[in-house]
Scaffold this active site. Structure first.
Site, PDB file in Angstrom:
ATOM      1  N   LYS A   8       0.557   5.046   6.678  1.00 18.14           N
ATOM      2  CA  LYS A   8       0.052   5.832   5.542  1.00 18.14           C
ATOM      3  C   LYS A   8       0.637   7.240   5.610  1.00 18.14           C
ATOM      4  O   LYS A   8       1.217   7.652   6.597  1.00 18.14           O
ATOM      5  CB  LYS A   8      -1.481   5.931   5.574  1.00 18.14           C
ATOM      6  N   SER A  31       0.810  -1.224   0.000  1.00 20.77           N
ATOM      7  CA  SER A  31       0.000   0.000   0.000  1.00 20.77           C
ATOM      8  C   SER A  31       0.840   1.269   0.000  1.00 20.77           C
ATOM      9  O   SER A  31       0.367   2.324  -0.416  1.00 20.77           O
ATOM     10  CB  SER A  31      -0.965   0.025   1.182  1.00 20.77           C
TER      11      SER A  31
END
Length: 169
Positions: free
Chosen positions: A87, A38
């Protein structure tokens, strides 16, 4: 008697080192693995390579929740507090963020005490596009460096899509 004393001294040293290590890991910094794709290409650029990147997570930013656009952070999942995600912060409290959801463009304001996070590889990332803005209280630290593998050691750069964020407050 000498063996007992040696054993007791060894146990005391081991426990002391363990407690110091735990304190440092809990309050100041820790090293965590980055799993999945990701955040590729920032982390794990070669998904087929069986080596995860390991990163340094500093925790001084948590005292006053001082974050910047483009910071990479570790946070607990809003839906399962046992899961941790890594993230990039795209928008901070009060920012307006442009999003696309179900082929529909939208603009939303990030609420006070929250931030908007996204993975660098949007095709394989569960992030704010899935669960919305995350509370800053779920953030556990800021990623500053890649520390493993040796050929990837270095500083993590702050980048973010400026064209999608407006800071009119």
């Amino acid at each position: 008697m000498g063996t007992q004393s040696l054993l007791w001294n060894s146990v005391k040293k081991f426990l002391t080192c363990g407690l110091i290590g735990l304190t440092i890991s809990d309050r100041y910094a820790s090293i965590v693995p980055v799993r999945g794709a990701s955040m590729s290409p920032t982390f794990n650029p070669r998904a087929r390579n069986f080596t995860d990147d390991y990163v340094l997570v500093e925790k001084f930013c948590l005292k006053k929740y001082e974050f910047s656009h483009g910071d990479v952070v570790v946070f607990c999942s809003p839906s399962n507090h046992k899961e941790k995600h890594i993230k990039r912060i795209i928008a901070l409290p009060g920012d307006w963020i442009g999003t696309t959801h179900n082929s529909h463009d939208d603009v939303l304001k990030v609420p006070k005490g929250h931030c908007w996070v996204e993975g660098d590889n949007s095709a394989s990332s569960m992030d704010s596009r899935s669960f919305g803005p995350i509370p800053l209280g779920l953030v556990k630290g800021r990623v500053t460096h890649v520390v493993w593998p040796p050929q990837r050691i270095g500083l993590v750069e702050r980048v973010f899509p400026q064209e999608r964020v407006s800071s009119f407050k």
